[in-house]
Scaffold this motif. Structure first.
Motif, PDB file in Angstrom:
ATOM      1  N   ASP A  57      85.030 -23.313  10.243  1.00  0.00           N
ATOM      2  CA  ASP A  57      85.422 -23.067  11.635  1.00  0.00           C
ATOM      3  C   ASP A  57      86.297 -21.828  11.778  1.00  0.00           C
ATOM      4  O   ASP A  57      86.132 -21.028  12.710  1.00  0.00           O
ATOM      5  N   LYS A  58      87.253 -21.668  10.849  1.00  0.00           N
ATOM      6  CA  LYS A  58      88.149 -20.521  10.976  1.00  0.00           C
ATOM      7  C   LYS A  58      87.455 -19.219  10.573  1.00  0.00           C
ATOM      8  O   LYS A  58      87.806 -18.148  11.054  1.00  0.00           O
ATOM      9  N   ALA A  59      86.459 -19.301   9.663  1.00  0.00           N
ATOM     10  CA  ALA A  59      85.792 -18.094   9.172  1.00  0.00           C
ATOM     11  C   ALA A  59      84.579 -17.702  10.013  1.00  0.00           C
ATOM     12  O   ALA A  59      84.047 -16.604   9.836  1.00  0.00           O
ATOM     13  N   CYS A  60      84.167 -18.575  10.916  1.00  0.00           N
ATOM     14  CA  CYS A  60      82.929 -18.323  11.650  1.00  0.00           C
ATOM     15  C   CYS A  60      82.984 -17.067  12.510  1.00  0.00           C
ATOM     16  O   CYS A  60      81.950 -16.464  12.802  1.00  0.00           O
ATOM     17  N   VAL A  61      84.198 -16.635  12.899  1.00  0.00           N
ATOM     18  CA  VAL A  61      84.284 -15.432  13.729  1.00  0.00           C
ATOM     19  C   VAL A  61      83.705 -14.226  12.999  1.00  0.00           C
ATOM     20  O   VAL A  61      83.215 -13.289  13.620  1.00  0.00           O
ATOM     21  N   GLY A  62      83.767 -14.247  11.654  1.00  0.00           N
ATOM     22  CA  GLY A  62      83.178 -13.143  10.893  1.00  0.00           C
ATOM     23  C   GLY A  62      81.679 -13.065  11.091  1.00  0.00           C
ATOM     24  O   GLY A  62      81.109 -11.979  11.241  1.00  0.00           O
ATOM     25  N   THR A  63      81.014 -14.231  11.089  1.00  0.00           N
ATOM     26  CA  THR A  63      79.566 -14.275  11.361  1.00  0.00           C
ATOM     27  C   THR A  63      79.290 -13.999  12.823  1.00  0.00           C
ATOM     28  O   THR A  63      78.363 -13.250  13.172  1.00  0.00           O
ATOM     29  N   GLN A  64      80.085 -14.582  13.707  1.00  0.00           N
ATOM     30  CA  GLN A  64      79.875 -14.383  15.144  1.00  0.00           C
ATOM     31  C   GLN A  64      80.016 -12.906  15.534  1.00  0.00           C
ATOM     32  O   GLN A  64      79.357 -12.442  16.466  1.00  0.00           O
ATOM     33  N   ALA A  65      80.870 -12.183  14.799  1.00  0.00           N
ATOM     34  CA  ALA A  65      81.058 -10.758  15.102  1.00  0.00           C
ATOM     35  C   ALA A  65      79.767  -9.974  14.910  1.00  0.00           C
ATOM     36  O   ALA A  65      79.523  -8.972  15.604  1.00  0.00           O
ATOM     37  N   THR A  66      78.910 -10.416  13.985  1.00  0.00           N
ATOM     38  CA  THR A  66      77.645  -9.716  13.751  1.00  0.00           C
ATOM     39  C   THR A  66      76.574 -10.130  14.755  1.00  0.00           C
ATOM     40  O   THR A  66      75.482  -9.572  14.755  1.00  0.00           O
ATOM     41  N   PHE A  67      76.873 -11.127  15.581  1.00  0.00           N
ATOM     42  CA  PHE A  67      75.923 -11.582  16.608  1.00  0.00           C
ATOM     43  C   PHE A  67      76.418 -11.298  18.024  1.00  0.00           C
ATOM     44  O   PHE A  67      76.012 -11.955  18.968  1.00  0.00           O
ATOM     45  N   GLY A  68      77.324 -10.322  18.161  1.00  0.00           N
ATOM     46  CA  GLY A  68      77.669  -9.852  19.494  1.00  0.00           C
ATOM     47  C   GLY A  68      78.969 -10.353  20.069  1.00  0.00           C
ATOM     48  O   GLY A  68      79.278 -10.050  21.230  1.00  0.00           O
ATOM     49  N   LEU A  69      79.788 -11.084  19.304  1.00  0.00           N
ATOM     50  CA  LEU A  69      81.050 -11.583  19.852  1.00  0.00           C
ATOM     51  C   LEU A  69      81.931 -10.436  20.335  1.00  0.00           C
ATOM     52  O   LEU A  69      82.518 -10.511  21.416  1.00  0.00           O
ATOM     53  N   ARG A  70      82.043  -9.372  19.545  1.00  0.00           N
ATOM     54  CA  ARG A  70      82.909  -8.251  19.923  1.00  0.00           C
ATOM     55  C   ARG A  70      82.415  -7.563  21.194  1.00  0.00           C
ATOM     56  O   ARG A  70      83.202  -7.234  22.090  1.00  0.00           O
ATOM     57  N   GLU A  71      81.106  -7.364  21.268  1.00  0.00           N
ATOM     58  CA  GLU A  71      80.546  -6.656  22.433  1.00  0.00           C
ATOM     59  C   GLU A  71      80.607  -7.523  23.694  1.00  0.00           C
ATOM     60  O   GLU A  71      80.959  -7.044  24.783  1.00  0.00           O
ATOM     61  N   ASP A  72      80.279  -8.815  23.567  1.00  0.00           N
ATOM     62  CA  ASP A  72      80.210  -9.688  24.743  1.00  0.00           C
ATOM     63  C   ASP A  72      81.582  -9.987  25.331  1.00  0.00           C
ATOM     64  O   ASP A  72      81.689 -10.314  26.518  1.00  0.00           O
ATOM     65  N   THR A  73      82.633  -9.894  24.518  1.00  0.00           N
ATOM     66  CA  THR A  73      83.983 -10.165  25.028  1.00  0.00           C
ATOM     67  C   THR A  73      84.820  -8.888  25.161  1.00  0.00           C
ATOM     68  O   THR A  73      86.007  -8.961  25.475  1.00  0.00           O
ATOM     69  N   GLY A  74      84.221  -7.727  24.910  1.00  0.00           N
ATOM     70  CA  GLY A  74      84.886  -6.449  25.128  1.00  0.00           C
ATOM     71  C   GLY A  74      86.008  -6.145  24.152  1.00  0.00           C
ATOM     72  O   GLY A  74      86.998  -5.504  24.530  1.00  0.00           O
ATOM     73  N   VAL A  76      88.083  -4.250  21.322  1.00  0.00           N
ATOM     74  CA  VAL A  76      88.180  -2.859  20.883  1.00  0.00           C
ATOM     75  C   VAL A  76      89.264  -2.738  19.816  1.00  0.00           C
ATOM     76  O   VAL A  76      90.159  -3.581  19.707  1.00  0.00           O
ATOM     77  N   GLY A  77      89.196  -1.673  19.004  1.00  0.00           N
ATOM     78  CA  GLY A  77      90.225  -1.376  18.006  1.00  0.00           C
ATOM     79  C   GLY A  77      90.488  -2.537  17.060  1.00  0.00           C
ATOM     80  O   GLY A  77      89.565  -3.115  16.488  1.00  0.00           O
ATOM     81  N   GLN A  78      91.764  -2.897  16.928  1.00  0.00           N
ATOM     82  CA  GLN A  78      92.173  -3.964  16.017  1.00  0.00           C
ATOM     83  C   GLN A  78      92.151  -5.350  16.655  1.00  0.00           C
ATOM     84  O   GLN A  78      92.614  -6.319  16.042  1.00  0.00           O
ATOM     85  N   GLN A  79      91.597  -5.463  17.866  1.00  0.00           N
ATOM     86  CA  GLN A  79      91.622  -6.767  18.536  1.00  0.00           C
ATOM     87  C   GLN A  79      90.876  -7.835  17.736  1.00  0.00           C
ATOM     88  O   GLN A  79      91.308  -8.989  17.681  1.00  0.00           O
ATOM     89  N   PHE A  80      89.774  -7.465  17.100  1.00  0.00           N
ATOM     90  CA  PHE A  80      89.045  -8.448  16.301  1.00  0.00           C
ATOM     91  C   PHE A  80      89.905  -8.920  15.124  1.00  0.00           C
ATOM     92  O   PHE A  80      89.951 -10.115  14.804  1.00  0.00           O
ATOM     93  N   SER A  81      90.596  -8.006  14.462  1.00  0.00           N
ATOM     94  CA  SER A  81      91.479  -8.397  13.352  1.00  0.00           C
ATOM     95  C   SER A  81      92.564  -9.349  13.824  1.00  0.00           C
ATOM     96  O   SER A  81      92.944 -10.289  13.108  1.00  0.00           O
ATOM     97  N   TRP A  82      93.050  -9.159  15.030  1.00  0.00           N
ATOM     98  CA  TRP A  82      94.119 -10.011  15.541  1.00  0.00           C
ATOM     99  C   TRP A  82      93.650 -11.435  15.792  1.00  0.00           C
ATOM    100  O   TRP A  82      94.468 -12.363  15.821  1.00  0.00           O
ATOM    101  N   LEU A  83      92.363 -11.645  15.949  1.00  0.00           N
ATOM    102  CA  LEU A  83      91.866 -13.013  16.126  1.00  0.00           C
ATOM    103  C   LEU A  83      92.121 -13.853  14.874  1.00  0.00           C
ATOM    104  O   LEU A  83      92.361 -15.061  14.956  1.00  0.00           O
ATOM    105  N   THR A  84      92.055 -13.221  13.717  1.00  0.00           N
ATOM    106  CA  THR A  84      92.364 -13.934  12.478  1.00  0.00           C
ATOM    107  C   THR A  84      93.865 -13.924  12.214  1.00  0.00           C
ATOM    108  O   THR A  84      94.436 -14.915  11.738  1.00  0.00           O
TER     109      THR A  84
END
Length: 501
Positions: A57-74, A76-84
């Protein structure tokens, strides 16, 4: 009972030796083994599933990132890193309060509530629309997931003997690899829908699936999970047998010291180098964990693989991890004093793997070699997970065990936060500074583990020499150690305590 020179013992020690047989009921090996098999059937599959889901559950964001999570929620920059990072920040902040709750109240009930709550949080991530939604939910996820690993270590310590700790701990800790094989297969099916319908947001349905599965697991926890004094699936006599089994650990039973917070044991932690080594080891081993949790999928796709191929390639990694965990679990159970050697040696393949990732360019002809380097990092978790199993085996005194558990998981959280932040967006796609940082941490961890082992070996030798000088038999030492553990003495206070390495 073997004879000894009574002039060399205090009155308390004499009482200890003669009173211990009244404290510990005598049961046959057949009764002990029957109970152990029953406990294995009830607890191990459940802990395997729940711990695996926590990691997935905690690691799934890494897979979700390759399926559009970053693009669909806008993002940018280090925001994805901050989710972890925020996940581990709240994980750390609520670690000590959750451990205190587990120590003072019904462990099984508290853990079950937390599992259900984080299941609803994971489900809700599928409805997130922006960074604020995501970071809030990931923060809540850290709050509820922080109790599972320390809670399960306490459960293992309450049910199993010291010799059984590493194999049982590895069973639930191998859950990440085992459960990932199942969930990745289903996530792959979810991801294939994107090929037929480009507008299908597969990452959302991955959250719906994982969250629902976690909630169901939490319901089973309410029915089965707990310590010997809490569960309903043991008879009164079986609970007595369970208590007698764990008294041999010299750490008392599952209710020993439960209502007392002993500041003397806290002060003892501060002067015990093992306390600081445990925290530092957790930090160093968790830096690569944080990096790979968030960026493993991103790294794989940067080598030239597709998002669906990333999921498929994760499966052989997980199969290898399961087999490796089984192999070393059997090894350390059958052979004494190999835990820490295994921890140190397991850091070597990841060091080589991270060097391959850092030094080779992202060219098509190297993509399988670089994925091979990523595959080699699979064993890095042993140094961290095995150190967790050393806590119930090597730390006596309920308050002291709580404090050592806390510093270990604080180190774990800070290391994971560091790992996510040393992978900077400006360093993409190779992330060379981050991978070199992981190599450095693993090298330092190896050296620290060897130092840790040396300290424990020297302590055992000094105590053995002292006992030989007193003329006590091994049987007398064991009985005296059991009684002192029952009285909530620490490993420093109990001269009969022996450390496992």
């Amino acid at each position: 009972m073997a004879s000894y020179d009574s002039e060399k013992f205090s009155n308390d020690e004499k009482v200890t030796i003669h009173h211990v047989e009244e404290v510990i009921p005598q049961y046959t090996d057949e009764e002990y083994n029957h109970l152990k098999r029953k406990v294995d059937r009830y607890l191990l599959p459940l802990m395997w599933l729940c711990h695996g889901l926590q990691q997935v559950d905690k690691a799934c964001v890494g897979t979700q990132a390759t399926f559009g999570l970053r693009e669909d929620t806008g993002l940018v920059g280090q925001q994805f890193s901050w989710l972890t990072t925020v996940f581990y920040f709240t994980y750390m902040c609520f670690e000590i309060p959750s451990i205190i709750l587990l120590q003072r109240y019904s462990m099984g009930r508290i853990l079950s509530i937390f599992v259900v709550c984080w299941g609803f949080v994971v489900l809700s991530i599928g409805f997130a629309q922006n960074f604020v939604h995501l970071i809030t939910l990931r923060a809540l996820q850290g709050v509820f997931e922080c109790s599972i690993s320390p809670g399960f270590l306490l459960v293992v310590g309450a049910w199993y003997t010291t010799r059984e700790h590493p194999s049982r701990s590895l069973v639930f800790q191998s859950g990440y690899a085992g459960v990932s094989i199942i969930t990745d297969s289903i996530n792959y099916g979810i991801g294939t829908v994107t090929n037929k319908n480009p507008d299908f947001e597969a990452w959302r349905y991955m959250s719906y699936f994982l969250g629902s599965l976690t909630i169901v697991a939490g319901i089973f926890c309410f029915l089965l999970l707990g310590t010997p004094s809490e569960v309903r699936w043991l008879s009164a006599e079986e609970k007595k047998i369970a208590t007698a089994r764990i008294l041999s650990n010299n750490t008392g039973h599952d209710r020993t010291g439960i209502k007392d917070w002993k500041w003397g044991q806290v002060r003892e932690c501060l002067v015990d180098p093992v306390f600081w080594i445990a925290g530092a080891n957790a930090f160093l081993g968790s830096v690569p964990n944080g990096a790979l949790t968030a960026f493993s999928g991103i790294l794989t796709t940067s080598y030239g693989f597709t998002s669906l191929q990333n999921i498929l390639l994760n499966i052989p990694k997980m199969i290898f991890s399961v087999l490796y965990f089984v192999a070393i679990g059997l090894l350390v159970t059958r052979k004494k004093d190999l835990r820490m050697w295994t921890m140190a040696v397991s850091a070597l393949p990841p060091i080589a793997g991270f060097l391959i990732i850092a030094l080779l360019p992202n060219e098509p002809q190297y993509k399988w070699t670089k994925w091979g380097g990523l595959f080699m990092t699979s064993t890095y978790v042993v140094g961290t997970f095995f150190s967790w199993s050393l806590i119930p085996s090597n730390i006596a005194g309920r308050t002291k065990r709580t404090v050592v558990s806390s510093i270990t998981f604080v180190g774990y959280c800070v290391g994971n936060m560091t790992g996510t932040q040393i992978f900077q967006a400006k360093d993409a796609p190779r992330y060379i500074p981050g991978t070199i940082g992981c190599v450095s941490c693993l090298g330092l961890q190896m050296a620290l583990i060897l130092l840790w082992r040396s300290i424990l070996v020297m302590r055992n030798r000094r105590r053995d020499a002292t006992m030989r000088g007193l003329g006590m038999s091994e049987e007398d030492r064991d009985k005296a150690g059991l009684e002192m553990g029952e009285r909530d003495h620490t490993d420093f206070e109990n001269p009969y305590f022996r450390y496992v390495t």
